[in-house]
Design a protein around this motif. Structure first.
Motif, PDB file in Angstrom:
ATOM      1  N   GLU A   1       2.457   1.699  -3.489  1.00 47.18           N
ATOM      2  CA  GLU A   1       1.489   2.190  -4.483  1.00 47.18           C
ATOM      3  C   GLU A   1       1.169   3.665  -4.270  1.00 47.18           C
ATOM      4  O   GLU A   1       1.166   4.455  -5.211  1.00 47.18           O
ATOM      5  CB  GLU A   1       0.216   1.350  -4.402  1.00 47.18           C
ATOM      6  CG  GLU A   1      -0.826   1.722  -5.424  1.00 47.18           C
ATOM      7  CD  GLU A   1      -2.068   0.859  -5.299  1.00 47.18           C
ATOM      8  OE1 GLU A   1      -3.145   1.361  -5.685  1.00 47.18           O
ATOM      9  OE2 GLU A   1      -1.978  -0.285  -4.822  1.00 47.18           O
TER      10      GLU A   1
ATOM     11  N   GLN B   1       4.301   5.877  -5.054  1.00 48.33           N
ATOM     12  CA  GLN B   1       4.584   5.956  -6.489  1.00 48.33           C
ATOM     13  C   GLN B   1       3.596   6.885  -7.193  1.00 48.33           C
ATOM     14  O   GLN B   1       3.994   7.703  -8.024  1.00 48.33           O
ATOM     15  CB  GLN B   1       4.543   4.553  -7.109  1.00 48.33           C
ATOM     16  CG  GLN B   1       4.977   4.499  -8.541  1.00 48.33           C
ATOM     17  CD  GLN B   1       6.432   4.859  -8.736  1.00 48.33           C
ATOM     18  OE1 GLN B   1       7.245   4.708  -7.838  1.00 48.33           O
ATOM     19  NE2 GLN B   1       6.762   5.353  -9.902  1.00 48.33           N
ATOM     20  N   SER B   2       2.321   6.781  -6.853  1.00 52.10           N
ATOM     21  CA  SER B   2       1.337   7.657  -7.497  1.00 52.10           C
ATOM     22  C   SER B   2       1.546   9.115  -7.085  1.00 52.10           C
ATOM     23  O   SER B   2       1.437  10.020  -7.919  1.00 52.10           O
ATOM     24  CB  SER B   2      -0.086   7.202  -7.186  1.00 52.10           C
ATOM     25  OG  SER B   2      -0.365   7.336  -5.817  1.00 52.10           O
TER      26      SER B   2
ATOM     27  N   ASP C   1       0.827  -1.209   0.000  1.00 49.89           N
ATOM     28  CA  ASP C   1       0.000   0.000   0.000  1.00 49.89           C
ATOM     29  C   ASP C   1       0.860   1.258   0.000  1.00 49.89           C
ATOM     30  O   ASP C   1       0.576   2.210  -0.737  1.00 49.89           O
ATOM     31  CB  ASP C   1      -0.929   0.022   1.214  1.00 49.89           C
ATOM     32  CG  ASP C   1      -1.982  -1.061   1.176  1.00 49.89           C
ATOM     33  OD1 ASP C   1      -2.213  -1.629   0.077  1.00 49.89           O
ATOM     34  OD2 ASP C   1      -2.565  -1.361   2.238  1.00 49.89           O
TER      35      ASP C   1
END
Length: 124
Positions: A71, A74-75, A68
């Motif tokens: 992710e 990175q976004s 989590d």
């Protein structure tokens, strides 16, 4: 001798010398890809938040927590790099006209954003 709560729930013991030690196993976790952001978060938890790290590890939620974080980081990183590049006028036209200037400015933006992501997500 009456069974202990551990034995009543299916646990077993192993004799080590004069001591009975419980046979403990960690819950099976799903395999999640671990990238650079998750590795940084793992290192931070091991060094500075040991109790939280061990709680995640023993409950079988460490890998999903790291996935989590990976992710989300990175976004956030990609979104901020895009926003900063637009705000500072780093465009494809600049890349075509003066590639070295484009690289210098993009590296500066990336370094700023890395610091933001680390402070906002990794060290929380």
């Amino acid at each position: 001798m009456a069974k202990t709560i551990f034995e009543q729930t299916g646990g077993t013991y192993t004799m080590q010398g004069d001591y009975c030690l419980p046979n403990l196993t960690l819950p099976i976790e799903e395999e999640h890809p671990i990238g650079v952001w998750a590795q940084r978060r793992l290192r931070y938890l091991k060094q500075h938040h040991k109790i939280f790290y061990y709680n995640l590890l023993t409950s079988g939620k460490l890998r999903s927590h790291l996935a989590d974080v990976e992710e989300e980081a990175q976004s956030l990183f990609l979104r901020l790099v895009k926003e900063y590049a637009e705000r500072e006028g780093v465009t494809e036209q600049l890349k075509a006209e003066n590639p070295m200037e484009w690289v210098r400015r993009m590296n500066n933006i990336r370094n700023q954003v890395i610091g933001i992501v680390i402070n906002e997500l990794i060290y929380q």
